[in-house]
Write an enzyme that holds these catalytic residues in place. Structure first.
Site, PDB file in Angstrom:
ATOM      1  N   GLU A  90     117.952  90.951  88.408  1.00  0.00           N
ATOM      2  CA  GLU A  90     118.690  92.173  88.750  1.00  0.00           C
ATOM      3  C   GLU A  90     117.964  92.869  89.885  1.00  0.00           C
ATOM      4  OE1 GLU A  90     119.265  94.861  85.474  1.00  0.00           O
ATOM      5  OE2 GLU A  90     120.923  93.702  84.660  1.00  0.00           O
ATOM      6  N   HIS A 146     125.549 107.439  85.235  1.00  0.00           N
ATOM      7  CA  HIS A 146     125.275 106.310  84.349  1.00  0.00           C
ATOM      8  C   HIS A 146     124.138 106.551  83.364  1.00  0.00           C
ATOM      9  CE1 HIS A 146     125.168 102.224  83.028  1.00  0.00           C
ATOM     10  NE2 HIS A 146     123.990 101.964  83.562  1.00  0.00           N
ATOM     11  N   LEU A 174     117.154  99.736  77.623  1.00  0.00           N
ATOM     12  CA  LEU A 174     117.227  99.143  76.274  1.00  0.00           C
ATOM     13  C   LEU A 174     115.807  98.845  75.803  1.00  0.00           C
ATOM     14  CD1 LEU A 174     120.264  96.666  76.508  1.00  0.00           C
ATOM     15  CD2 LEU A 174     120.174  98.829  75.257  1.00  0.00           C
ATOM     16  N   ALA A 190     126.197  98.440  76.570  1.00  0.00           N
ATOM     17  CA  ALA A 190     125.293  97.818  77.545  1.00  0.00           C
ATOM     18  C   ALA A 190     125.671  96.368  77.794  1.00  0.00           C
ATOM     19  CB  ALA A 190     123.849  97.923  77.057  1.00  0.00           C
ATOM     20  N   GLN A 191     125.696  96.008  79.055  1.00  0.00           N
ATOM     21  CA  GLN A 191     126.209  94.679  79.407  1.00  0.00           C
ATOM     22  C   GLN A 191     125.099  93.739  79.875  1.00  0.00           C
ATOM     23  OE1 GLN A 191     128.982  95.331  82.597  1.00  0.00           O
ATOM     24  NE2 GLN A 191     130.530  96.238  81.272  1.00  0.00           N
ATOM     25  N   GLY A 192     124.454  94.158  80.975  1.00  0.00           N
ATOM     26  CA  GLY A 192     123.606  93.241  81.751  1.00  0.00           C
ATOM     27  C   GLY A 192     122.499  92.599  80.962  1.00  0.00           C
ATOM     28  N   ALA A 235     117.647 103.065  69.960  1.00  0.00           N
ATOM     29  CA  ALA A 235     116.425 103.815  69.652  1.00  0.00           C
ATOM     30  C   ALA A 235     116.437 104.308  68.206  1.00  0.00           C
ATOM     31  CB  ALA A 235     116.285 104.988  70.622  1.00  0.00           C
ATOM     32  N   GLY A 257     121.996 104.523  68.144  1.00  0.00           N
ATOM     33  CA  GLY A 257     121.907 103.536  69.223  1.00  0.00           C
ATOM     34  C   GLY A 257     120.658 102.691  68.991  1.00  0.00           C
ATOM     35  N   ARG A 293     115.416 104.629  87.556  1.00  0.00           N
ATOM     36  CA  ARG A 293     115.253 103.645  86.483  1.00  0.00           C
ATOM     37  C   ARG A 293     115.523 102.236  86.994  1.00  0.00           C
ATOM     38  NH1 ARG A 293     118.982 101.206  82.332  1.00  0.00           N
ATOM     39  NH2 ARG A 293     120.563 101.818  83.837  1.00  0.00           N
ATOM     40  N   THR A 349     124.452 102.185  73.745  1.00  0.00           N
ATOM     41  CA  THR A 349     123.879 100.870  73.440  1.00  0.00           C
ATOM     42  C   THR A 349     124.978  99.821  73.293  1.00  0.00           C
ATOM     43  OG1 THR A 349     122.017 101.900  72.312  1.00  0.00           O
ATOM     44  CG2 THR A 349     122.474  99.601  71.769  1.00  0.00           C
ATOM     45  N   LYS A 405     127.468 111.013  65.309  1.00  0.00           N
ATOM     46  CA  LYS A 405     128.620 111.924  65.340  1.00  0.00           C
ATOM     47  C   LYS A 405     129.972 111.213  65.338  1.00  0.00           C
ATOM     48  CE  LYS A 405     128.634 112.924  70.307  1.00  0.00           C
ATOM     49  NZ  LYS A 405     128.503 113.973  71.313  1.00  0.00           N
ATOM     50  N   ARG A 457     119.305 100.858  92.771  1.00  0.00           N
ATOM     51  CA  ARG A 457     120.615 101.449  92.509  1.00  0.00           C
ATOM     52  C   ARG A 457     120.935 102.683  93.342  1.00  0.00           C
ATOM     53  NH1 ARG A 457     121.074 101.062  85.955  1.00  0.00           N
ATOM     54  NH2 ARG A 457     121.517  98.843  85.993  1.00  0.00           N
ATOM     55  N   HIS A 507     125.473 104.743  88.703  1.00  0.00           N
ATOM     56  CA  HIS A 507     125.604 103.284  88.827  1.00  0.00           C
ATOM     57  C   HIS A 507     126.518 102.993  90.006  1.00  0.00           C
ATOM     58  CE1 HIS A 507     126.269  99.084  87.994  1.00  0.00           C
ATOM     59  NE2 HIS A 507     125.292  99.148  87.112  1.00  0.00           N
TER      60      HIS A 507
HETATM   61  C1  LIG Z   1     128.278 100.848  80.282  1.00  0.00           C
HETATM   62  C2  LIG Z   1     126.781 100.857  80.131  1.00  0.00           C
HETATM   63  C3  LIG Z   1     126.064  99.708  80.416  1.00  0.00           C
HETATM   64  C4  LIG Z   1     124.671  99.695  80.277  1.00  0.00           C
HETATM   65  N1  LIG Z   1     123.996  98.529  80.508  1.00  0.00           N
HETATM   66  C5  LIG Z   1     122.655  98.505  80.276  1.00  0.00           C
HETATM   67  C6  LIG Z   1     121.944  97.268  80.380  1.00  0.00           C
HETATM   68  O1  LIG Z   1     122.504  96.225  80.647  1.00  0.00           O
HETATM   69  N2  LIG Z   1     120.597  97.307  80.137  1.00  0.00           N
HETATM   70  C7  LIG Z   1     119.925  98.448  79.826  1.00  0.00           C
HETATM   71  O2  LIG Z   1     118.708  98.418  79.619  1.00  0.00           O
HETATM   72  N3  LIG Z   1     120.598  99.620  79.710  1.00  0.00           N
HETATM   73  C8  LIG Z   1     121.936  99.666  79.913  1.00  0.00           C
HETATM   74  N4  LIG Z   1     122.611 100.850  79.768  1.00  0.00           N
HETATM   75  C9  LIG Z   1     121.864 102.037  79.314  1.00  0.00           C
HETATM   76  C10 LIG Z   1     121.561 101.879  77.823  1.00  0.00           C
HETATM   77  O3  LIG Z   1     122.677 101.331  77.186  1.00  0.00           O
HETATM   78  C11 LIG Z   1     121.227 103.208  77.175  1.00  0.00           C
HETATM   79  O4  LIG Z   1     120.266 103.890  77.922  1.00  0.00           O
HETATM   80  C12 LIG Z   1     120.687 103.004  75.778  1.00  0.00           C
HETATM   81  O5  LIG Z   1     121.553 102.179  75.055  1.00  0.00           O
HETATM   82  C13 LIG Z   1     120.528 104.341  75.073  1.00  0.00           C
HETATM   83  O6  LIG Z   1     120.240 104.114  73.727  1.00  0.00           O
HETATM   84  P1  LIG Z   1     119.981 105.323  72.751  1.00  0.00           P
HETATM   85  O7  LIG Z   1     119.688 104.733  71.436  1.00  0.00           O
HETATM   86  O8  LIG Z   1     119.018 106.248  73.344  1.00  0.00           O
HETATM   87  O9  LIG Z   1     121.381 106.126  72.735  1.00  0.00           O
HETATM   88  P2  LIG Z   1     122.856 105.658  72.406  1.00  0.00           P
HETATM   89  O10 LIG Z   1     122.967 104.209  72.300  1.00  0.00           O
HETATM   90  O11 LIG Z   1     123.751 106.327  73.396  1.00  0.00           O
HETATM   91  O12 LIG Z   1     123.118 106.302  70.978  1.00  0.00           O
HETATM   92  C14 LIG Z   1     123.232 107.692  70.836  1.00  0.00           C
HETATM   93  C15 LIG Z   1     123.629 108.023  69.418  1.00  0.00           C
HETATM   94  O13 LIG Z   1     123.506 109.425  69.205  1.00  0.00           O
HETATM   95  C16 LIG Z   1     124.632 109.900  68.505  1.00  0.00           C
HETATM   96  N5  LIG Z   1     124.786 111.335  68.760  1.00  0.00           N
HETATM   97  C17 LIG Z   1     124.851 111.990  69.951  1.00  0.00           C
HETATM   98  N6  LIG Z   1     124.975 113.312  69.737  1.00  0.00           N
HETATM   99  C18 LIG Z   1     124.997 113.499  68.385  1.00  0.00           C
HETATM  100  C19 LIG Z   1     125.127 114.633  67.560  1.00  0.00           C
HETATM  101  N7  LIG Z   1     125.264 115.867  68.042  1.00  0.00           N
HETATM  102  N8  LIG Z   1     125.128 114.454  66.226  1.00  0.00           N
HETATM  103  C20 LIG Z   1     125.001 113.218  65.670  1.00  0.00           C
HETATM  104  N9  LIG Z   1     124.875 112.101  66.429  1.00  0.00           N
HETATM  105  C21 LIG Z   1     124.872 112.250  67.768  1.00  0.00           C
HETATM  106  C22 LIG Z   1     125.761 109.040  69.018  1.00  0.00           C
HETATM  107  O14 LIG Z   1     126.848 109.115  68.118  1.00  0.00           O
HETATM  108  C23 LIG Z   1     125.061 107.686  69.050  1.00  0.00           C
HETATM  109  O15 LIG Z   1     125.067 107.118  67.770  1.00  0.00           O
HETATM  110  C24 LIG Z   1     123.998 100.872  79.885  1.00  0.00           C
HETATM  111  C25 LIG Z   1     124.726 102.037  79.600  1.00  0.00           C
HETATM  112  C26 LIG Z   1     126.106 102.028  79.709  1.00  0.00           C
HETATM  113  C27 LIG Z   1     126.867 103.282  79.398  1.00  0.00           C
END
Ligand SMILES: Cc1cc2nc3c(=O)[nH]c(=O)nc-3n(C[C@H](O)[C@H](O)[C@H](O)COP(=O)(O)OP(=O)(O)OC[C@H]3O[C@@H](n4cnc5c(N)ncnc54)[C@H](O)[C@@H]3O)c2cc1C
Length: 556
Positions: free
Chosen positions: A150, A373, A414, A83-85, A48, A46, A408, A80, A72, A312, A266
């Site tokens: 927002e 959420h 993001l 994510a929309q907004g 991060a 994602g 949050r 990620t 995975k 929220r 959410h």
């Molecule tokens: C519908 C929706 C809308 C959102 N809108 C917003 C927004 O507008 N603005 C905002 O700031 N935030 C928003 N968020 C929250 C934000 O998207 C997330 O908090 C952020 O993207 C998380 O990023 P990340 O890199 O931590 O994890 P993620 O993007 O969830 O990535 C996690 C990764 O870990 C991998 N993984 C998990 N478990 C394993 C495993 N056991 N082995 C190998 N790989 C694994 C997954 O395959 C994936 O690649 C939204 C979330 C959702 C669901």
């Protein structure tokens, strides 16, 4: 513990909550297994994980590590991508860091870490400008990034891309950048099962590759970026990958976890029977959408002076209360007053989604209700993204940095993933001194006693767990249902945790039970209401006794 010390140092420690005795979920004999070696292993693709990998591999920063990213499923399967907004940052002239910091602290309800808030807010603009340079096609007005408002933000400071496709556009930029760097290798469809450790030092992972083989990846440093845990709930906006794996793996390895009682719900996800709970972005309310109950009554002003723009948690609880009052399964979002053609242009994804269910937003109301959420709690990290385990870092939704406190602020996640992804990658790049293949790797031999209990229908356990979490550890909590949830999960654990599974569905089910138990436990411990954690039996915030974090770890 006193209230004189800075509160972010205060925590209430719980140990060995889970009844699972195991260190690893599978049998390991490290000598005879497939092995890979890397300077830096990133688990998760994602925002991060991708941002961390780019930084760790940068030769101008430190060693310029060889990096392996595992995920995975496909690289696009992440929170990620959904994510929309948008992403929050101070980019407008009338806005200020002080205002973004104040809004974040205000939403965090007294337990955000101010140093972390300052760090994330102040680093935001430069990293967003960098994304722009790398090719992220943010929406613009007169050549400048367009900013929208927002709930909880006192200025328009949400940058967005392709209307409501911000996550996809940012992720694609980062994926392109990663793919241009030959030092970074992405392995898709690789399931990380467990972190390998020796003397509280992480040495890599054991995982399961797309060919169905167990595989060890030895790493000088490991960055956990596995995202959220929304799938623990029956109703969620999160995609299927968000099952809390990283939290469970870190717990088994002995890492300190924090704030697990704080799951953000959410307020507005599409409620159409049979459809997945697609999120209807908050920005819609920021741009004038109003909430109506099933009698057509606009009710939010009765719950908060900011009406639809209240934080929220308040909107989620208000919707739930109004659903109860009107004996209805949902409420509605009304956007019929939007300028002609504006909705389809500004929110193309939601427009298409609604259309696919025969909802014409220019004439129809959009049925919505709250769902799980964002996981605020997670693996406790410091300002350098370090966990309590040596050589293990965490960033993004799996980490708990203290930025969000008990709630949050929209679009701050993001941003957090971007900032702490960069920090984790930078620290790893600067601290990796030895080439991975030259490291001494521990011999790990781990044998789980044979269980002759019958085979399990893990899908059934998973569905029952998700329903239980929604019912008993949901938006409104109280002592008896929480206790009951803990007892039921412990019972399920008795016959699920003694098995040795041979595919991700089984390990995921075990991880989900572990994380759910810890969450139910933490929710019982917090006997007050704060931010997203609302206890109907303790409706007040209790600063005198509870202005602290609940810390959980397992003796290993
Ligand atoms: C519908 C929706 C809308 C959102 N809108 C917003 C927004 O507008 N603005 C905002 O700031 N935030 C928003 N968020 C929250 C934000 O998207 C997330 O908090 C952020 O993207 C998380 O990023 P990340 O890199 O931590 O994890 P993620 O993007 O969830 O990535 C996690 C990764 O870990 C991998 N993984 C998990 N478990 C394993 C495993 N056991 N082995 C190998 N790989 C694994 C997954 O395959 C994936 O690649 C939204 C979330 C959702 C669901």
């Amino acid at each position: 513990m006193t209230n004189q010390a800075p509160f972010n140092q205060l925590s209430h420690k719980q140990e060995n909550i889970s009844s699972e005795p195991r260190r690893y979920l599978v049998n390991i004999d490290s000598i005879s297994m497939n092995q890979l070696f890397t300077d830096c292993l990133v688990i998760g693709a994602g925002i991060a994980g991708l941002r961390a990998a780019i930084e760790a591999a940068d030769p101008q920063l430190g060693r310029g590590c060889n990096v392996i990213i595992v995920c995975k499923a496909a690289v696009q399967d992440s929170n990620t991508w959904q994510a929309q907004g948008g992403i929050a940052s101070v980019l407008g002239k009338k806005d200020s860091f002080e205002s973004h910091i104040a809004d974040t602290l205000n939403t965090g309800c007294g337990i955000s870490d101010k140093k972390v808030v300052e760090l994330v807010v102040r680093r935001g603009p430069e990293l967003i400008e960098q994304l722009l340079r790398w090719g992220t096609d943010f929406d613009k007005i007169n050549g400048h990034i367009a900013m929208t408002l927002e709930g909880g933000h006192s200025h328009p400071r949400i940058a967005h891309a392709h209307g409501d496709e911000t996550g996809r556009i940012i992720a694609q930029t980062l994926i392109n950048k990663v793919r241009q760097n030959p030092s970074i290798k992405i392995i898709e469809n690789f399931f990380a099962i467990d972190l390998l450790t020796e003397d509280n030092k992480c040495t890599g992972i054991i995982g399961y590759d797309k060919h169905g083989r167990l595989q060890i990846i030895w790493a000088a440093n490991t960055i956990l970026a596995t995202g959220g845990a929304g799938q623990l709930y029956r109703e969620t906006t999160n995609p299927e990958v968000a099952t809390g794996n990283g939290i469970a793996m870190a717990y088994r390895a002995g890492a300190v976890l924090w704030d697990l009682e704080f799951m953000q719900f959410h307020p507005t996800t599409l409620y159409v029977a049979g459809a997945s709970r697609a999120l209807i972005t908050e920005t819609l309310r920021g741009e004038g959408a109003v909430l109506l109950d099933s009698n057509g009554h606009r009710f939010m002003k009765e719950y908060h002076e900011a009406a639809e723009l209240a934080p929220r948690d308040i909107v989620s609880r208000a919707i739930l209360a109004q659903m109860l009052k009107t004996n209805s399964t949902h409420v509605y979002l009304d956007v019929q007053h939007f300028r002609k053609g504006y909705f389809a242009k500004r929110f193309p994804r939601i427009f298409e989604l609604c259309k696919s269910f025969n909802i014409d937003v220019t004439h129809d109301l959009i049925p919505v209700r709250p769902s799980a959420h964002y996981m605020i709690g997670g693996v406790k990290t410091d300002m350098k993204a370090a966990t309590s385990i040596k050589n293990l870092y965490a960033c993004g939704e799996v980490a708990s940095t203290g930025l969000h406190g008990a709630n949050r602020l929209g679009s701050n996640s993001l941003l957090e993933g971007l900032v702490f992804g960069k920090i984790a990658g930078q620290v790893v790049s600067q601290s990796t001194k030895v080439v991975a293949t030259h490291l001494r790797h521990p011999l790990i031999k781990y044998q789980i006693p044979h269980s002759d209990r019958t085979r399990l229908d893990t899908i059934d356990v998973r569905n029952s767990l998700r329903a239980l979490m929604w019912r008993n550890v949901g938006i409104t909590r109280k002592a008896q249902p929480l206790k009951e949830a803990e007892e039921i999960i412990r019972f399920w654990q008795r016959y699920v945790m003694d098995k040795v599974f041979d595919s991700p569905a089984g390990w995921e089910c075990q991880n989900m039970l572990t994380v759910s138990l810890l969450m139910a436990h933490a929710a019982q411990q917090r006997q007050e209401s704060r931010g997203v954690h609302f206890r109907s039996d303790f409706p007040e915030t209790d600063d005198a006794h509870s202005k602290k974090h609940i810390e959980i770890s397992k003796d290993v």
